[in-house]
Design a protein around this motif. Structure first.
Motif, mmCIF file in Angstrom:
data_model
loop_
_atom_site.group_PDB
_atom_site.id
_atom_site.type_symbol
_atom_site.label_atom_id
_atom_site.label_comp_id
_atom_site.label_asym_id
_atom_site.label_seq_id
_atom_site.Cartn_x
_atom_site.Cartn_y
_atom_site.Cartn_z
ATOM 1 N N UNK A 174 12.848 9.277 15.123
ATOM 2 C CA UNK A 174 12.076 9.998 14.107
ATOM 3 C C UNK A 174 10.721 10.380 14.673
ATOM 4 N N UNK A 175 10.104 9.441 15.372
ATOM 5 C CA UNK A 175 8.802 9.693 15.982
ATOM 6 C C UNK A 175 8.902 10.807 17.032
ATOM 7 N N UNK A 176 9.957 10.774 17.850
ATOM 8 C CA UNK A 176 10.145 11.800 18.880
ATOM 9 C C UNK A 176 10.355 13.183 18.270
ATOM 10 N N UNK A 177 10.952 13.228 17.079
ATOM 11 C CA UNK A 177 11.167 14.501 16.386
ATOM 12 C C UNK A 177 9.909 14.996 15.687
ATOM 13 N N UNK A 178 8.862 14.187 15.722
ATOM 14 C CA UNK A 178 7.612 14.581 15.081
ATOM 15 C C UNK A 178 7.552 14.234 13.615
ATOM 16 N N UNK A 179 8.482 13.413 13.149
ATOM 17 C CA UNK A 179 8.470 12.997 11.754
ATOM 18 C C UNK A 179 7.489 11.841 11.629
ATOM 19 N N UNK A 180 6.452 12.056 10.830
ATOM 20 C CA UNK A 180 5.456 11.010 10.634
ATOM 21 C C UNK A 180 6.066 9.898 9.804
ATOM 22 N N UNK A 181 5.925 8.679 10.288
ATOM 23 C CA UNK A 181 6.416 7.524 9.549
ATOM 24 C C UNK A 181 5.298 6.505 9.445
ATOM 25 N N UNK A 182 5.406 5.664 8.458
ATOM 26 C CA UNK A 182 4.445 4.570 8.316
ATOM 27 C C UNK A 182 4.923 3.447 9.217
ATOM 28 N N UNK A 183 4.057 2.989 10.086
ATOM 29 C CA UNK A 183 4.459 1.937 11.010
ATOM 30 C C UNK A 183 4.578 0.602 10.296
ATOM 31 N N UNK A 184 5.402 -0.263 10.857
ATOM 32 C CA UNK A 184 5.483 -1.627 10.356
ATOM 33 C C UNK A 184 6.757 -1.911 9.584
ATOM 34 N N UNK A 185 6.800 -3.110 9.059
ATOM 35 C CA UNK A 185 7.984 -3.614 8.374
ATOM 36 C C UNK A 185 8.320 -2.782 7.147
ATOM 37 N N UNK A 186 7.330 -2.326 6.404
ATOM 38 C CA UNK A 186 7.585 -1.528 5.209
ATOM 39 C C UNK A 186 8.373 -0.282 5.520
ATOM 40 N N UNK A 187 8.028 0.404 6.605
ATOM 41 C CA UNK A 187 8.751 1.616 6.983
ATOM 42 C C UNK A 187 10.170 1.272 7.408
ATOM 43 N N UNK A 188 10.347 0.195 8.148
ATOM 44 C CA UNK A 188 11.700 -0.183 8.561
ATOM 45 C C UNK A 188 12.529 -0.517 7.328
ATOM 46 N N UNK A 189 11.921 -1.144 6.332
ATOM 47 C CA UNK A 189 12.638 -1.427 5.097
ATOM 48 C C UNK A 189 13.100 -0.151 4.434
ATOM 49 N N UNK A 190 12.258 0.853 4.450
ATOM 50 C CA UNK A 190 12.618 2.152 3.872
ATOM 51 C C UNK A 190 13.777 2.787 4.639
#
Length: 125
Positions: free
Chosen positions: A41-57
Motif C-alpha cells: 500500500x505504501x509503495x502504491x502511494x496509499x497513505x496509511x496510518x502507521x502502527x497496530x491500529x492500521x494493521x487492525x483495519x
C-alpha cells in the motif's frame, strides 16, 4: 488551518472507500500476507496510518473480503512466525473488474471537476 486540513479532507487519499480495492488489487498481483500488504500500500502511494491500529483495519478488511468470498487464506508455516497468505478467488477477480469500471466512471467525473476548477481559478488570477 485550511479547510482541507480539517475533518474529512485530512489525509483522505487511499483511506476509506478505496482501501479494500487496493488490498484486493495487491492480492490479485501476488498472493501475500498482511504486513506485506501494508508495505505494498505504501509503495502504491496509499497513505496509511502507521502502527497496530492500521494493521487492525487492514485485517478487518481482509476478514470482510474473505467472508464475501473474494479471497481465501492459508497458513504458511514455513515462515517463522507462520503467516496467513491471502489469494484472490474468481469472484474476487469479478469484483475487481466491477470496481475498476466504477472507478473509471468516477475518474471521468473528477476530470470534469478538475478542468472546470482550473478554468475558474486561472480566470481569477
Amino acid at each position: 488551518m485550511s479547510a482541507y486540513q480539517r475533518g474529512r479532507g485530512q489525509g483522505w487519499r487511499g483511506k476509506g472507500r478505496f482501501l479494500a480495492n487496493f488490498i484486493l488489487l495487491i492480492i490479485a498481483e501476488n498472493p501475500t500476507y498482511g504486513y506485506e500488504i501494508a508495505n505494498n500500500l505504501d509503495k502504491l502511494g496509499v497513505e496509511t496510518i502507521e502502527g497496530i491500529g492500521q494493521m487492525g483495519r487492514i485485517y478487518r478488511i481482509l476478514s470482510e473480503l474473505e467472508g464475501s468470498g473474494y479471497i481465501t487464506s492459508n497458513w504458511d508455516t514455513s515462515k517463522s512466525p507462520p503467516v496467513k497468505i491471502y489469494t484472490i478467488t474468481p469472484l474476487g477477480l469479478e469484483y475487481l473488474r466491477y470496481a475498476l469500471e466504477g472507478i473509471k466512471m468516477e475518474s471521468k467525473v473528477l476530470d470534469t471537476f478538475i478542468d472546470k476548477c482550473e478554468k475558474i481559478l486561472n480566470r481569477k488570477e
